[in-house]
Design a protein around this motif. Sequence first.
Motif, PDB file in Angstrom:
ATOM      1  N   LEU A  28      -5.935 -12.371  44.422  1.00  0.00           N
ATOM      2  CA  LEU A  28      -5.715 -13.810  44.268  1.00  0.00           C
ATOM      3  C   LEU A  28      -6.601 -14.419  43.182  1.00  0.00           C
ATOM      4  CD1 LEU A  28      -4.049 -16.193  45.176  1.00  0.00           C
ATOM      5  CD2 LEU A  28      -5.719 -16.602  46.982  1.00  0.00           C
ATOM      6  N   PRO A  29      -7.908 -14.122  43.147  1.00  0.00           N
ATOM      7  CA  PRO A  29      -8.726 -14.672  42.054  1.00  0.00           C
ATOM      8  C   PRO A  29      -8.268 -14.189  40.674  1.00  0.00           C
ATOM      9  CG  PRO A  29     -10.135 -13.869  43.823  1.00  0.00           C
ATOM     10  CD  PRO A  29      -8.733 -13.437  44.140  1.00  0.00           C
ATOM     11  N   LEU A  31      -5.181 -13.396  39.776  1.00  0.00           N
ATOM     12  CA  LEU A  31      -3.960 -14.128  39.445  1.00  0.00           C
ATOM     13  C   LEU A  31      -4.273 -15.576  39.075  1.00  0.00           C
ATOM     14  CD1 LEU A  31      -1.544 -12.733  42.180  1.00  0.00           C
ATOM     15  CD2 LEU A  31      -1.537 -12.204  39.730  1.00  0.00           C
ATOM     16  N   GLN A  32      -5.230 -16.175  39.761  1.00  0.00           N
ATOM     17  CA  GLN A  32      -5.633 -17.543  39.429  1.00  0.00           C
ATOM     18  C   GLN A  32      -6.220 -17.601  38.028  1.00  0.00           C
ATOM     19  OE1 GLN A  32      -4.927 -20.258  41.441  1.00  0.00           O
ATOM     20  NE2 GLN A  32      -5.433 -21.337  39.563  1.00  0.00           N
ATOM     21  N   LEU A  33      -7.001 -16.603  37.660  1.00  0.00           N
ATOM     22  CA  LEU A  33      -7.572 -16.535  36.317  1.00  0.00           C
ATOM     23  C   LEU A  33      -6.468 -16.491  35.268  1.00  0.00           C
ATOM     24  CD1 LEU A  33     -10.101 -16.289  34.544  1.00  0.00           C
ATOM     25  CD2 LEU A  33      -9.911 -13.817  34.804  1.00  0.00           C
ATOM     26  N   LEU A  35      -3.616 -17.852  35.501  1.00  0.00           N
ATOM     27  CA  LEU A  35      -3.046 -19.199  35.415  1.00  0.00           C
ATOM     28  C   LEU A  35      -3.954 -20.153  34.650  1.00  0.00           C
ATOM     29  CD1 LEU A  35      -1.628 -19.692  39.015  1.00  0.00           C
ATOM     30  CD2 LEU A  35      -0.315 -19.465  36.898  1.00  0.00           C
ATOM     31  N   ASP A  36      -5.267 -19.992  34.814  1.00  0.00           N
ATOM     32  CA  ASP A  36      -6.229 -20.943  34.261  1.00  0.00           C
ATOM     33  C   ASP A  36      -6.675 -20.633  32.834  1.00  0.00           C
ATOM     34  OD1 ASP A  36      -6.112 -22.182  36.714  1.00  0.00           O
ATOM     35  OD2 ASP A  36      -7.971 -21.293  37.462  1.00  0.00           O
TER      36      ASP A  36
END
Length: 108
Positions: A28-29, A31-33, A35-36
């Motif tokens: 999850l982290p 994948l968030q990276l 996105l960001d």
Amino acid sequence: MMGAPAARDTVKAVREQLFAHGRPQGLLPALQLLLDADARALAGQIRCPVALFYGVRDAITPIGAGRWLQAALADATLHEFTQASHAPFLSHQDEFVAKLAPHLEASA
């Protein structure tokens, strides 16, 4: 796994391996990276041979992204797998290895 003769079996095996020790904590982290972060401006600074392997039917990382990356990198070769989706190294293993091996030999 689009185009793979044993797609269901391969996906099942990958899923079993991925979750063999519970739910992956770092996924999850990561994948968030994705996105960001926007590192596109840095692509032109990469100065080494790059082999890009893209499935034309990939809905996660579209072929357009691979074509953009090839154009942005100074020394990139794009290999398109017309019948593959996101994991041509699994669905088209022989063709993938045939394209990867010369890149590795030339870059070693």
